[in-house]
Design a protein around this motif. Structure first.
Motif, short mmCIF file in Angstrom:
data_model
loop_
_atom_site.label_atom_id
_atom_site.label_comp_id
_atom_site.label_asym_id
_atom_site.label_seq_id
_atom_site.Cartn_x
_atom_site.Cartn_y
_atom_site.Cartn_z
N ALA A 87 9.55 -9.73 -6.52
CA ALA A 87 10.19 -8.46 -6.16
C ALA A 87 10.13 -7.47 -7.31
N ALA A 88 10.28 -7.97 -8.54
CA ALA A 88 10.26 -7.09 -9.70
C ALA A 88 8.88 -6.49 -9.94
N HIS A 89 7.84 -7.12 -9.44
CA HIS A 89 6.47 -6.63 -9.64
C HIS A 89 5.89 -6.00 -8.37
N THR A 90 6.70 -5.87 -7.35
CA THR A 90 6.24 -5.26 -6.10
C THR A 90 6.65 -3.80 -6.07
N ALA A 91 5.68 -2.91 -6.16
CA ALA A 91 5.98 -1.48 -6.25
C ALA A 91 6.36 -0.90 -4.90
N VAL A 92 7.31 0.00 -4.92
CA VAL A 92 7.77 0.69 -3.71
C VAL A 92 7.82 2.19 -4.02
N GLY A 93 7.31 3.00 -3.10
CA GLY A 93 7.30 4.44 -3.30
C GLY A 93 8.70 5.03 -3.30
N LEU A 94 8.92 6.03 -4.16
CA LEU A 94 10.19 6.75 -4.24
C LEU A 94 9.89 8.23 -4.08
N ARG A 95 10.58 8.88 -3.15
CA ARG A 95 10.27 10.27 -2.83
C ARG A 95 11.53 11.12 -2.85
N ARG A 96 11.33 12.40 -3.17
CA ARG A 96 12.43 13.36 -3.21
C ARG A 96 12.37 14.27 -1.99
N VAL A 97 13.53 14.57 -1.43
CA VAL A 97 13.63 15.52 -0.32
C VAL A 97 14.64 16.58 -0.72
N LEU A 98 14.22 17.82 -0.81
CA LEU A 98 15.12 18.89 -1.20
C LEU A 98 16.05 19.28 -0.06
N ILE A 121 7.98 11.04 -6.26
CA ILE A 121 8.47 11.30 -7.61
C ILE A 121 8.25 10.09 -8.50
N GLY A 122 7.56 9.09 -7.99
CA GLY A 122 7.29 7.93 -8.82
C GLY A 122 7.37 6.66 -8.00
N ARG A 123 7.54 5.56 -8.71
CA ARG A 123 7.59 4.27 -8.07
C ARG A 123 8.80 3.49 -8.55
N GLY A 124 9.41 2.79 -7.65
CA GLY A 124 10.40 1.81 -8.00
C GLY A 124 9.84 0.45 -7.68
N THR A 125 10.68 -0.54 -7.66
CA THR A 125 10.26 -1.88 -7.28
C THR A 125 11.12 -2.38 -6.14
N LEU A 126 10.66 -3.43 -5.51
CA LEU A 126 11.44 -4.04 -4.44
C LEU A 126 12.77 -4.54 -4.99
N ALA A 127 12.76 -5.04 -6.23
CA ALA A 127 14.01 -5.48 -6.85
C ALA A 127 14.98 -4.32 -7.02
N ASP A 128 14.48 -3.12 -7.40
CA ASP A 128 15.33 -1.93 -7.51
C ASP A 128 15.95 -1.59 -6.15
N LEU A 129 15.12 -1.65 -5.12
CA LEU A 129 15.59 -1.35 -3.78
C LEU A 129 16.68 -2.33 -3.34
N SER A 134 0.81 -1.21 0.00
CA SER A 134 0.00 0.00 0.00
C SER A 134 0.83 1.26 0.00
N ILE A 135 2.15 1.14 0.15
CA ILE A 135 3.00 2.33 0.18
C ILE A 135 2.95 3.09 -1.13
N CYS A 136 2.46 2.45 -2.20
CA CYS A 136 2.37 3.13 -3.48
C CYS A 136 1.48 4.36 -3.39
N LEU A 137 0.51 4.34 -2.50
CA LEU A 137 -0.40 5.46 -2.31
C LEU A 137 -0.19 6.07 -0.94
N ALA A 138 1.08 6.28 -0.58
CA ALA A 138 1.42 6.77 0.75
C ALA A 138 0.79 8.13 1.00
N PRO A 139 0.15 8.29 2.14
CA PRO A 139 -0.48 9.56 2.46
C PRO A 139 0.55 10.58 2.91
#
Length: 285
Positions: free
Chosen positions: A48-59, A22-30, A8-13
């Motif tokens: 893992a390649a099909h499990t989406a993980v949130g990717l965020r930017r911090v300035l 800034i988008g989504r990566g995968t567990l395999a990327d992580l 559910s982190i793909c739609l992190a509040p």
């Protein structure tokens, strides 16, 4: 066959972080970012390649974690550098550590409701975000990920021990030497040069972590440079004598004069050096 697990982190509040996704990566990327290409068993890599993980930017300058905020997620640093700190009731900011690529943030709040420390970006950074409630399912989907969590716990303990090690030194120059060696190990662990690196943190943040005055940090850099242990150009640091810096850092009680003696021994190489009168040695209290 059951469909791949999608956390559910793909739609992190917004409550997880006040920085924008800034988008989504995968567990395999992580896992690959963490340096783990073996995902445990032949059947886990497709999952893992099909499990989406949130990717965020911090300035740079923005907070990723606020002290006292609800503890909702773990953050895996993909790029950039973070300052970990806590703020006392009187407003004093105590820097505890600096974290870079492949390190995990908020592990100290894994079993807590709120964050005991804060984290802000020292440069533009990106992090993978995994909600705490998704950790069990992710661990089942990819056993190698669970092993990475165990390593994260070990690194968190190591970071605490390193801070204790730094503060055990009496002289500021020794504290700085130990800090630089810790940075060197972090650089090596993230695949970067352990001898040449750019300091993302300023002198004041370093002073806060070492428990000394800002001016003392500057003098300590100068002392280590004059002893030919390091070369410093603004925030660029090169360790010239790794063995010498390690030998100096092993002492809990050293002084400026001791550094002068180290430089003299380097210059005279194998020649014997006359013993300095005891009255000329300044021992740091």
């Amino acid at each position: 066959m059951n469909p791949p697990f999608t956390p559910s982190i793909c739609l992190a509040p917004a409550s997880i972080s006040d920085v924008a996704p800034i988008g989504r990566g995968t567990l395999a990327d992580l896992m690959r970012m963490l340096g783990n290409d073996a995902l445990g068993n032949p059947g886990s890599e497709p999952t893992a390649a099909h499990t989406a993980v949130g990717l965020r930017r911090v300035l740079a300058g923005d907070h990723l974690i606020h002290m006292g905020a609800p503890s909702d997620a773990l953050y895996f640093v993909s790029s950039g550098t973070f300052k970990i700190f806590r703020t006392d009731e009187d407003g004093y900011e105590q820097v505890l550590a600096f974290a870079g690529r492949r390190e995990v943030l908020a592990f100290d709040s894994l079993c807590m409701e709120t964050h005991p420390t804060a984290a802000s970006a020292l440069e533009d950074s990106t992090v993978y975000v995994i909600r705490k409630t998704d950790l069990p399912a992710l661990s089942r989907a990819a056993p190698a990920f669970e092993r990475e969590l165990q390593r994260a716990g070990s690194r968190a303990l190591t970071r605490t021990n390193e801070l204790v090690d730094v503060m055990a030194a009496v002289a500021a120059e020794v504290r700085l030497a130990r800090f630089l060696l810790q940075l060197s190990r972090q650089m090596a662990a993230s695949g970067q040069s352990p001898r040449r690196f750019h300091l993302r943190m300023g002198r004041r943040d370093i002073a806060s972590m070492l428990g000394v005055a800002h001016e003392t940090v500057s003098r300590s850099f100068t002392a280590l440079a004059m002893s030919c242990l390091i070369h410093v150009s603004d925030r660029d640091v090169e360790i010239l004598d790794m063995d010498g810096l390690k030998a100096y850092a092993r002492s809990t009680r050293r002084s400026m004069d001791d550094l002068g003696m180290v430089a003299t021994r380097r210059q005279t190489s194998r020649r014997s050096v006359p013993r300095q009168p005891a009255g000329m040695r300044a021992v740091a209290a």
